[in-house]
Design an enzyme around this catalytic site. Sequence first.
Site, mmCIF file in Angstrom:
data_model
loop_
_atom_site.group_PDB
_atom_site.id
_atom_site.type_symbol
_atom_site.label_atom_id
_atom_site.label_comp_id
_atom_site.label_asym_id
_atom_site.label_seq_id
_atom_site.Cartn_x
_atom_site.Cartn_y
_atom_site.Cartn_z
ATOM 1 N N ASN A 18 2.643 6.676 -4.245
ATOM 2 C CA ASN A 18 2.403 8.128 -4.337
ATOM 3 C C ASN A 18 2.116 8.975 -3.191
ATOM 4 O OD1 ASN A 18 -0.052 6.550 -4.888
ATOM 5 N ND2 ASN A 18 -0.977 8.593 -4.965
ATOM 6 N N HIS A 19 1.818 8.527 -2.102
ATOM 7 C CA HIS A 19 1.369 9.086 -0.738
ATOM 8 C C HIS A 19 2.513 9.221 0.029
ATOM 9 C CE1 HIS A 19 -2.567 10.401 -1.876
ATOM 10 N NE2 HIS A 19 -2.908 9.186 -2.059
#
Length: 265
Positions: free
Chosen positions: A67-68
Amino acid sequence: MRVLYLGDIVGRPGMQAIKSDLHRIRKEQELDLVFANGENANGGYGITAKQARDLLNWGVDGISGGNHIWRVKDLYSMLETDGRVLRPHNYADHLPGTGVRIFRKKGLPPIALINLIGRTFMPPIDCPFAAVETALDELSADIPVIIVDFHAEATGEKIAMGYFLEGKVSAMVGTHTHVQTNDAKLLSGGTAYITDLGMCGAKDSCLGMKPEIILDRYLTGLPRQLEAAPGPGVLQGAIFNIEDTTGRATSIAAFQQDKMPQKRG
């Protein structure tokens, strides 16, 4: 073949542990390939192109994300041009890169690495189950070894994915929670499975971050920016053996290697 998959790399301690220890570990463990989830390498948030190149130079063969992965924009071009760096496959097709890469190394059969992200307790995203099913259908039949990194928060979602892929892939490893689970096992059909690989980050930390900041957030309810913890790093992941011809895993074991402080001379 013998493969090590390392959990989420968190900040400088995780990077330094890989730099100082990975070449030795590759030799001691007689590893053919090393993969790692690198999405927290940049102080806990994303990964820069330089950090990705460093990891590849230090002995990591392929880097998956989560997600990053979009935090640092200078990685975007590398996602497009370097076949060793992945982002979750169930993000929109028009975004940079892909979540399916084929690795070819002399003396080994082709290896497919697939990167997915979960939906439970995570931002809205396309269905990872449908995405991996399509990816598997599109893989060439001459690729016997398939490894999946499922970057997800909920243990139940990762366990469900393991059974969904049972007998279809060589290994399914979970990432994202930074806590190594005690459930490494072989599923029927020759699929190696572990719910979460853990992390590569500061040994004395809260998920690789400074404990005092997280404690303050819990005690006060006030928002504070998290920071990667300093100090000696620990490497966590799993090692699995896979038959070259059939792609079936024959063993899996959780892996942990502490990075001890240098003695003063």
